[in-house]
Design a protein around this motif. Structure first.
Motif, PDB file in Angstrom:
ATOM      1  N   LEU A 123       1.111  -1.115  -0.349  1.00 50.71           N
ATOM      2  CA  LEU A 123       0.287   0.043  -0.044  1.00 50.71           C
ATOM      3  C   LEU A 123       1.005   1.307  -0.050  1.00 50.71           C
ATOM      4  CD1 LEU A 123      -2.054   1.765   0.299  1.00 50.71           C
ATOM      5  CD2 LEU A 123      -3.018   1.036   2.471  1.00 50.71           C
ATOM      6  N   PHE A 124       1.890   1.245   0.899  1.00 47.58           N
ATOM      7  CA  PHE A 124       3.083   2.410   0.895  1.00 47.58           C
ATOM      8  C   PHE A 124       3.675   3.178  -0.751  1.00 47.58           C
ATOM      9  CE2 PHE A 124       7.234   4.383   0.436  1.00 47.58           C
ATOM     10  CZ  PHE A 124       7.172   4.763   1.699  1.00 47.58           C
ATOM     11  N   ARG A 125       3.723   1.309  -1.536  1.00 48.54           N
ATOM     12  CA  ARG A 125       4.011   1.515  -2.687  1.00 48.54           C
ATOM     13  C   ARG A 125       3.311   2.033  -3.518  1.00 48.54           C
ATOM     14  NH1 ARG A 125       8.155  -3.326  -5.649  1.00 48.54           N
ATOM     15  NH2 ARG A 125       8.313  -1.885  -6.682  1.00 48.54           N
ATOM     16  N   GLU A 126       2.309   1.933  -3.385  1.00 48.20           N
ATOM     17  CA  GLU A 126       0.718   2.248  -4.700  1.00 48.20           C
ATOM     18  C   GLU A 126       0.825   3.324  -4.078  1.00 48.20           C
ATOM     19  OE1 GLU A 126      -2.698  -0.368  -3.251  1.00 48.20           O
ATOM     20  OE2 GLU A 126      -1.661  -1.997  -4.232  1.00 48.20           O
ATOM     21  N   LEU A 127       1.007   4.907  -2.809  1.00 46.47           N
ATOM     22  CA  LEU A 127       1.003   5.419  -2.141  1.00 46.47           C
ATOM     23  C   LEU A 127       1.770   6.149  -3.056  1.00 46.47           C
ATOM     24  CD1 LEU A 127      -0.693   5.324   1.057  1.00 46.47           C
ATOM     25  CD2 LEU A 127      -2.153   6.007  -0.766  1.00 46.47           C
ATOM     26  N   THR A 128       2.819   5.406  -2.825  1.00 44.12           N
ATOM     27  CA  THR A 128       4.291   6.896  -3.211  1.00 44.12           C
ATOM     28  C   THR A 128       4.932   6.799  -4.477  1.00 44.12           C
ATOM     29  OG1 THR A 128       5.476   5.521  -2.090  1.00 44.12           O
ATOM     30  CG2 THR A 128       4.897   6.779  -0.780  1.00 44.12           C
ATOM     31  N   SER A 129       4.798   5.628  -5.370  1.00 41.25           N
ATOM     32  CA  SER A 129       5.499   4.919  -6.481  1.00 41.25           C
ATOM     33  C   SER A 129       6.122   4.530  -5.393  1.00 41.25           C
ATOM     34  CB  SER A 129       5.361   5.993  -7.924  1.00 41.25           C
ATOM     35  OG  SER A 129       3.850   6.154  -7.608  1.00 41.25           O
ATOM     36  N   HIS A 130       6.648   4.472  -4.726  1.00 39.89           N
ATOM     37  CA  HIS A 130       8.238   3.728  -4.311  1.00 39.89           C
ATOM     38  C   HIS A 130       8.265   2.904  -3.309  1.00 39.89           C
ATOM     39  CE1 HIS A 130       8.926   6.445  -1.487  1.00 39.89           C
ATOM     40  NE2 HIS A 130       8.002   7.497  -1.878  1.00 39.89           N
ATOM     41  N   LEU A 131       9.046   2.136  -2.686  1.00 42.73           N
ATOM     42  CA  LEU A 131       9.296   1.495  -1.780  1.00 42.73           C
ATOM     43  C   LEU A 131       9.577   2.755  -1.079  1.00 42.73           C
ATOM     44  CD1 LEU A 131      11.241  -1.879  -3.040  1.00 42.73           C
ATOM     45  CD2 LEU A 131       8.759  -1.344  -1.797  1.00 42.73           C
ATOM     46  N   PRO A 132      10.121   2.196   0.745  1.00 36.88           N
ATOM     47  CA  PRO A 132      10.001   2.898   1.641  1.00 36.88           C
ATOM     48  C   PRO A 132      11.489   2.846   1.843  1.00 36.88           C
ATOM     49  CG  PRO A 132       8.837   0.838   2.449  1.00 36.88           C
ATOM     50  CD  PRO A 132       8.829   0.485   0.866  1.00 36.88           C
ATOM     51  N   HIS A 133      11.624   4.266   2.345  1.00 40.24           N
ATOM     52  CA  HIS A 133      13.406   4.606   2.064  1.00 40.24           C
ATOM     53  C   HIS A 133      13.997   3.963   3.663  1.00 40.24           C
ATOM     54  CE1 HIS A 133      13.177   7.440  -1.252  1.00 40.24           C
ATOM     55  NE2 HIS A 133      12.958   8.074  -0.349  1.00 40.24           N
ATOM     56  N   HIS A 134      12.741   3.662   4.180  1.00 37.10           N
ATOM     57  CA  HIS A 134      13.270   2.963   5.790  1.00 37.10           C
ATOM     58  C   HIS A 134      11.984   2.492   6.038  1.00 37.10           C
ATOM     59  CE1 HIS A 134      11.350   7.179   7.642  1.00 37.10           C
ATOM     60  NE2 HIS A 134      11.077   6.271   8.205  1.00 37.10           N
ATOM     61  N   MET A 135      12.031   1.414   7.640  1.00 30.21           N
ATOM     62  CA  MET A 135      10.882   1.068   7.949  1.00 30.21           C
ATOM     63  C   MET A 135      11.021   1.261   9.093  1.00 30.21           C
ATOM     64  SD  MET A 135       8.315  -2.751   6.363  1.00 30.21           S
ATOM     65  CE  MET A 135       7.832  -4.126   7.092  1.00 30.21           C
TER      66      MET A 135
END
Length: 318
Positions: free
Chosen positions: A119-131
């Protein structure tokens, strides 16, 4: 600024929790008070937060949430070990109690973590920089193993290890908080061998996935002040990177300390606006949020950073 003594990631947690939290975090970033944010993808204003981060070029990671609100993974929303009879996560302490009783499915934890990354990827178009983990759930027994596996497989490069120098000597913390934070630190220390086994090592290595020093437990809410932040920074600078000391011979190379400061700035949530499905909690509605915002934007704090050669940055910069 000359060569910095510290590269400091100041992370505003709970981005997406409500519109007022979002606005406060953006205002804080624009004032130079934070340099990084963690997004709650199951929160009611997550889409707005993601759009704001893109508009203002705010570096953003994922605040993985297994304790508040509703799961993102649809197959876990009706019946799963992660939710109570009302269909919500078990809560900060409830999650820990269910885990201690051996009643949590780690396969379901993995499904939910992966769904939140997606869902993060769908909202931002990229993987998280950190988690990292909302309410520090990512360092809990068993959960840390699954968390490390997901982090490694998805090549998400940074996480949080909440072990704070000087925590036990902080006089401002009430007994119940000191006890809870001590348990958080024990869990965090126990998570390091697990993260290491998955190739996650200290920030001194090229593949290091957490900073040398963590700050934020002793400076939350009303405990946040410029003197308290100065004290925390002094502890961090004195500790130095692993295997080093803060002193060095004249003219010799002195390693730069990397650190993360966890903060929760914002404007207090309105009573019926915000949260992850159950409405905003007391923590988000309190005046502590605006107090943190004010301190983080205080010109004397920004001057302190300059004086101590502390350079704010994002995780991707360390």
């Amino acid at each position: 600024m000359p060569q910095p003594r510290m590269m400091l990631v100041v992370t505003g947690d709970d981005f997406g929790y409500c519109p007022r939290r979002n606005q406060g975090i953006v205002d804080c970033f624009q004032a130079g008070g934070i340099s990084n944010v963690s997004l709650l993808v199951n929160a009611c204003a997550a889409k707005e937060a993601a759009d704001l981060a893109q508009r203002h070029n705010i570096p953003m990671g994922l605040h993985a949430n297994l304790s508040e609100g509703v799961p993102v993974c649809q197959s876990l929303q009706q019946t799963s070990t992660l939710i109570n009879q009302r269909g919500f996560f078990h809560g900060k302490m409830g999650f820990r109690q269910v885990l201690e009783r051996g009643q949590l499915s780690m396969k379901q934890v993995e499904l939910e973590l992966r769904a939140q990354v997606q869902l993060f990827r769908e909202l931002t178009s990229h993987l998280p920089h950190h988690m990292d983990g909302h309410q520090h759930v990512h360092v809990l027994p068993e959960v840390r193993e699954v968390f490390a596996q997901v982090l490694s497989e998805l090549k998400i490069p940074y996480t949080r290890v909440p072990v704070e120098t000087g925590l036990q000597g902080c006089p401002a913390l009430p007994t119940h908080l000191r006890r809870f934070y001590a348990q958080v630190e024990k869990d965090a220390l126990d998570s390091i061998p697990v993260f290491t086994r998955y190739g996650i090592r200290s920030a001194g290595c090229d593949t290091g996935l957490w900073p040398d020093v963590y700050l934020g437990l002793t400076t939350m809410g009303q405990n946040m002040s410029v003197p308290n932040l100065q004290r925390a920074l002094s502890h961090a600078l004195a500790a130095g990177p692993p295997g080093t000391t803060s002193s060095s011979a004249s003219g010799s190379y002195q390693p730069v300390v990397t650190a993360e400061l966890m903060v929760h700035p914002g404007y207090p949530s309105h009573p019926q606006e915000g949260g992850c499905g159950e409405g905003p909690d007391d923590f988000s509605q309190s005046a502590d949020r605006q107090h943190e915002l004010s301190v983080l934007r205080d010109p004397s704090l920004l001057a302190l950073y300059s004086q101590e050669r502390v350079q704010l940055c994002a995780f991707k910069d360390i």
